[in-house]
Scaffold this motif. Sequence first.
Motif, short mmCIF file in Angstrom:
data_model
loop_
_atom_site.label_atom_id
_atom_site.label_comp_id
_atom_site.label_asym_id
_atom_site.label_seq_id
_atom_site.Cartn_x
_atom_site.Cartn_y
_atom_site.Cartn_z
N CYS A 200 0.72 -1.04 -0.04
CA CYS A 200 -0.16 0.05 -0.11
C CYS A 200 0.79 1.25 0.01
O CYS A 200 1.66 1.46 0.83
CB CYS A 200 -0.74 -0.14 1.29
SG CYS A 200 -1.85 1.37 1.62
N GLU A 201 0.68 2.10 -1.04
CA GLU A 201 1.48 3.34 -1.00
C GLU A 201 0.70 4.40 -0.65
O GLU A 201 1.18 5.64 -0.50
CB GLU A 201 1.90 3.52 -2.71
CG GLU A 201 2.75 2.54 -3.23
CD GLU A 201 3.15 2.89 -4.56
OE1 GLU A 201 2.55 3.88 -5.20
OE2 GLU A 201 3.91 2.11 -5.05
N CYS A 202 -0.31 4.28 0.11
CA CYS A 202 -1.37 5.60 0.44
C CYS A 202 -0.58 6.18 1.55
O CYS A 202 -0.14 5.27 2.59
CB CYS A 202 -2.69 4.86 0.75
SG CYS A 202 -3.49 3.97 -0.64
N CYS A 217 -8.54 0.55 -0.67
CA CYS A 217 -7.79 1.70 -0.90
C CYS A 217 -7.44 1.45 -2.31
O CYS A 217 -7.65 0.28 -3.09
CB CYS A 217 -6.55 1.92 -0.12
SG CYS A 217 -5.12 0.79 -0.46
N CYS A 219 -4.55 0.69 -3.97
CA CYS A 219 -3.65 -0.26 -4.03
C CYS A 219 -4.34 -1.79 -3.89
O CYS A 219 -3.82 -2.81 -4.40
CB CYS A 219 -2.78 -0.44 -3.10
SG CYS A 219 -2.28 1.57 -2.49
ZN LIG Z 1 -3.10 1.71 -0.52
#
Ligand SMILES: [Zn+2]
Length: 583
Positions: A200-202, A217, A219
């Motif tokens: 997850c890059e959030c 999310c 991702c």
């Molecule tokens: Zn994410």
Amino acid sequence: MALENDNELKELIRKAVLLNAIAHEGKAQSGAIVGKILGERQDLRSRVKDLSSLINHTVGEINSLTLAEQTAIVEKKWPETQKKEKTEEKRLPPLPNAASYPQIVTRFSPNPDCVLHLGSARAIILSHEYARIYKGKFILRFEDTDPKVKKPSLIFYDSIRQDLDWLGCKIDEEYIQSDRLPIYYDFTEKLIREGDAYVCECSPEEFRKKILAKESCPCRNLSAKVQLDRWKGMLNGAYAEGQAVVRVKTDLEHLNPAVRDWPALRIIDTKKYPHPRVGSKYIVWPLYNLAAGIDDHLMGMTHIIRGKEHYTNMVRQKYMYEHLGWKYPEAIHYGRLKITGAFLSKSKIIQGVKDGTYTGYDDPRLGTFAALRKRGITAEAIKKMIRDVGTKPNDVTLSWETLYAYNRKILDPMSSRYFFVPYPVELKVLKVPRAFHVKLSLHPEKPDQGYREYTIVPNVPEETASFWISKKDAEGLENGKIIRLMELFNIRVEDKRTNTLTASFASESYEDVRKIKAPLIQWIPKGEEYSCEVIMPDASVTEGYAESACKKLKPSNIIQFERFGFTRVNEIKEKMLTYYAHK
Ligand SMILES: [Zn+2]
């Protein structure tokens, strides 16, 4: 009939006072006793005043005895009242489904970021005892995968091993998580490849917004190929701290938002925050649930015994277990154990040692095992207390007094007795008729434990002998008052001036003064004093003289200074240094 002549009543009072005294460290409190006697002798309701004065008289008499003397009387005269104390030790309840496992395996898994303290006692002792009861295996696992916030320190790995050894908890196997990162990476890759985890890059804020709305999310649903690329990127340094986390998929609808897609691994800049064991070798570090969850399975854990604050972690980990096709171990979640007044905050302990507030991790003000050990609190007392508390899920609050009571029961039958006079004052005794040779038992009930011997030779021709007594005892004296120098002789106070406290020899026998409730005080012959400092639980120092026989003691001996308390010898040099345990 005058109450003084009612022998049956006198005996009833004596028994009640003795039992009350034993329950209160040797000092009976008359209030409760009046009620108790009235409960049994309702005919005395109209004579409460007479009764009270008779009780007060007995309380004075009994309180002048030592706790050991009081206990000895009760055990001899009313042994039935003491039986309760001797009932069989409480046994731990059986483990759930124990029979369905070929071998029971339990663990204790500390983060070596601090020394251990009483707050860990329950996890350690219960896990170890169960392993022993079932002839199973007890594992020590260092959970040292946070080199940044809960940074481990090399000294604590060793101090934890020492503490377990002191507690008598033998370790069958030991693991260190920072040695196992490749294992965690393998399982993470498997989870990602099978779509059970994602990178997850959030930002934390974006993710939180989504997850609270029970939405995935951006991702979460990317292809396994993209996820694997992102994962390789994490390992290769393509992300900086905070830019990517691996999350394990759970249920987005789960009632507890903290369970939804929990974080499993993150980036830590180990150039900036090197790990004490593996330095900057890794930048991707597992979080608690991934590492502990994988290890519990791989190490064959059958029963996890831990505080109920871990309950949600079990819920989280069960999703990962399901993904991997594993069976979750039996879990027992016990309630919190609070010790009133015990100082158990890790961060404050570490900070206080760093800035010099505490003399070290064994500072007597701390609830660390190192401090307890130094003060003469025995491992056996801690174990007995924890066994009695057991595995119940309800919270338990104990006081230091509870622990002291367990410890006293262990120390009292074995500790040698000595005299110590805090803040000594000289006492001159006139008219001592002859030389006295005294043998003072090291233990009142165990003559074979040995004795200390002193010879009191009066000066010729003045017939005087000089002693040290404590300042507090000296202050309580009045001219004309009779007191007894314990196990020596009785004296009459003649002159209570501050610099020369003078008394005269009165008589020898204890019987002579028993009736008048003469105070019994400890003493040291002048010339037989040995300077002693006692470090108290609040770190203050009580200075005084111990008797010269203490020079033969050794560091780590636990003794009782009569009328003062149990104390553990730390140093025998020109001075004696001890740590105070309790009354
Ligand atoms: Zn994410």
